[in-house]
Design a protein around this motif. Structure first.
Motif, PDB file in Angstrom:
ATOM      1  N   GLU A 131       9.727  20.020  36.750  1.00  0.00           N
ATOM      2  CA  GLU A 131       8.634  20.425  35.863  1.00  0.00           C
ATOM      3  C   GLU A 131       8.601  21.933  35.651  1.00  0.00           C
ATOM      4  O   GLU A 131       8.273  22.408  34.555  1.00  0.00           O
ATOM      5  N   ASP A 185       7.814  12.176  28.890  1.00  0.00           N
ATOM      6  CA  ASP A 185       8.303  13.519  28.572  1.00  0.00           C
ATOM      7  C   ASP A 185       9.694  13.746  29.150  1.00  0.00           C
ATOM      8  O   ASP A 185      10.543  14.368  28.520  1.00  0.00           O
ATOM      9  N   TRP A 202      11.325  22.633  33.073  1.00  0.00           N
ATOM     10  CA  TRP A 202      11.314  21.884  31.816  1.00  0.00           C
ATOM     11  C   TRP A 202      10.830  22.669  30.595  1.00  0.00           C
ATOM     12  O   TRP A 202      11.329  22.432  29.479  1.00  0.00           O
ATOM     13  N   GLU A 245       6.051   7.273  25.701  1.00  0.00           N
ATOM     14  CA  GLU A 245       5.327   8.529  25.906  1.00  0.00           C
ATOM     15  C   GLU A 245       5.945   9.416  26.987  1.00  0.00           C
ATOM     16  O   GLU A 245       5.439  10.504  27.284  1.00  0.00           O
ATOM     17  N   CYS A 253      15.270  14.293  27.735  1.00  0.00           N
ATOM     18  CA  CYS A 253      14.118  13.891  26.941  1.00  0.00           C
ATOM     19  C   CYS A 253      14.172  12.386  26.656  1.00  0.00           C
ATOM     20  O   CYS A 253      15.191  11.738  26.862  1.00  0.00           O
ATOM     21  N   ARG A 254      13.066  11.832  26.151  1.00  0.00           N
ATOM     22  CA  ARG A 254      12.989  10.389  25.928  1.00  0.00           C
ATOM     23  C   ARG A 254      13.592   9.970  24.599  1.00  0.00           C
ATOM     24  O   ARG A 254      14.277   8.942  24.520  1.00  0.00           O
ATOM     25  N   TYR A 313       3.812  16.787  33.236  1.00  0.00           N
ATOM     26  CA  TYR A 313       4.561  15.937  32.321  1.00  0.00           C
ATOM     27  C   TYR A 313       4.591  14.505  32.829  1.00  0.00           C
ATOM     28  O   TYR A 313       4.392  14.243  34.024  1.00  0.00           O
ATOM     29  N   GLN A 314       4.875  13.584  31.920  1.00  0.00           N
ATOM     30  CA  GLN A 314       5.127  12.198  32.305  1.00  0.00           C
ATOM     31  C   GLN A 314       6.603  12.069  32.674  1.00  0.00           C
ATOM     32  O   GLN A 314       7.489  12.239  31.835  1.00  0.00           O
TER      33      GLN A 314
END
Length: 361
Positions: free
Chosen positions: A100, A80, A103, A78, A135-136, A4-5
């Protein structure tokens, strides 16, 4: 770097002393974004030298939620996973892999262990489960102080990342004077927000404004949304302490009993009343109440769990109860257990010595 980012974001002011330690801890992320709100000690420059992306912006009038939202806006769309921390906080290494791994079960936010304070001997003090990994999109910070995340699509599933621990090492020279007016503002903005009303009553207690604390905590308990037993219990415990400070012992005892009735699954209210019995030399009461506290084996995952309640306090009180009811061998066992939790405590050390001497005749 991973599946993930993952990006870290923060707000800061005059925290150059923490910059290197914090950046090293956050280095497992794909990027670090910081909003500096007016440092004059070179914090922005130091962070940039260490690899952070930094924006400088004054937030006037000051609100934590506005500052957090401005810092979140720096994070790429973008992303994550967003990780909100402060510069006086440090992750234990390996945090990203744990995040991660957890997630895929998460839709909105991840909970993790947060050590808010440490005892003088280095043991963790107040610890609870924080939730600033999220989350973003579709969320924003709300509240002038003690700000919280709100999500457009609801809270989602509560997931705990068991292997993630964030530790807090604050600068104790910084004043907390801004918190009281911000809490008063928060309650003025949302008068029915039970969480903020509780925090305001607690803040009045810290300032020894006993009458205002009593009125505010009673207001908290009267709110229809104030249904969380643990926090209701905390308000009742504070009300008892307010009343004791005003010399209203009978009323204080009533609040202690109500606190136990509200949350009998917590050790803290049992121990409050046990300590009150100790002061009155009611040793049978001390023994009964500490036995009830020790029967609770599961430590709650909230900020309300006090370290002493899950360490030396119940055993220390029990040792006194046993000693003064003539059960000296049990008193020694309890005192030695208390000492195992707090080996540097001079008073408990002395108690152990005195009890041993009593057994030896």
């Amino acid at each position: 770097m991973g599946r993930y980012q993952v990006y870290v974001y923060a707000i800061c002011k005059n925290e150059a002393q923490f910059a290197r330690r914090w950046m090293e801890s956050m280095g497992e992320a794909d990027g670090v974004y910081v909003l500096d709100t007016g440092s004059d000690d070179g914090t922005p420059q130091r962070l940039e030298e260490l690899g952070a992306t930094v924006a400088v912006e004054q937030v006037t009038p000051w609100r934590f939620d506005q500052a957090r939202n401005r810092s979140l806006a720096l994070v790429p769309e973008e992303a994550d996973i967003c990780v909100c921390t402060d510069l006086d906080e440090v992750f234990r290494p390996g945090w990203r892999a744990e995040v991660e791994a957890a997630w895929p079960q998460v839709k909105t936010r991840l909970h993790y262990r947060y050590v808010w304070s440490f005892l003088p001997d280095g043991r963790p003090g107040i610890s609870f489960w924080a939730d600033k990994i999220h989350c973003r999109k579709g969320c924003r910070w709300v509240g002038p102080v003690h700000e919280v995340l709100r999500f457009d699509q609801g809270e989602g599933q509560r997931v705990y990342a068991q292997g993630v621990t964030l530790e807090h090492y604050p600068d104790h020279s910084k004043p907390r004077s801004q918190y009281l007016p911000l809490l008063e503002q928060a309650v003025a903005e949302e008068p029915d927000n039970d969480r903020n009303v509780h925090y305001l009553g607690r803040e009045y207690f810290f300032y020894q404004r006993w009458q205002e604390s009593i009125a505010t905590l009673k207001r908290h308990l009267a709110l229809p949304t104030a249904t969380w037993a643990d926090e209701r219990c905390a308000s009742m415990r504070l009300l008892a302490k307010d009343c004791l400070a005003l010399g209203r012992e009978g009323e204080a005892e009533q609040w202690m009993l109500r606190a136990i009735g509200e949350a009998p699954h917590l050790r803290e209210p049992w121990l409050d009343l046990a300590d009150h019995c100790r002061q009155r030399e009611d040793w049978q009461g001390v023994l009964w109440l500490t036995s009830r506290a020790l029967a609770i084996q599961e430590r709650p995952r909230t900020y309300i769990a006090e370290p002493a309640a899950w360490g030396e306090a119940p055993w220390d009180l029990a040792s006194l109860g046993y000693y003064y009811t003539g059960q000296v061998e049990k008193a020694l066992e309890a005192a030695e257990t208390a000492l195992s939790f707090a080996p540097e405590d001079a008073r408990i050390q002395k108690n152990v010595q005195l009890i041993r001497a009593a057994l030896q005749g």
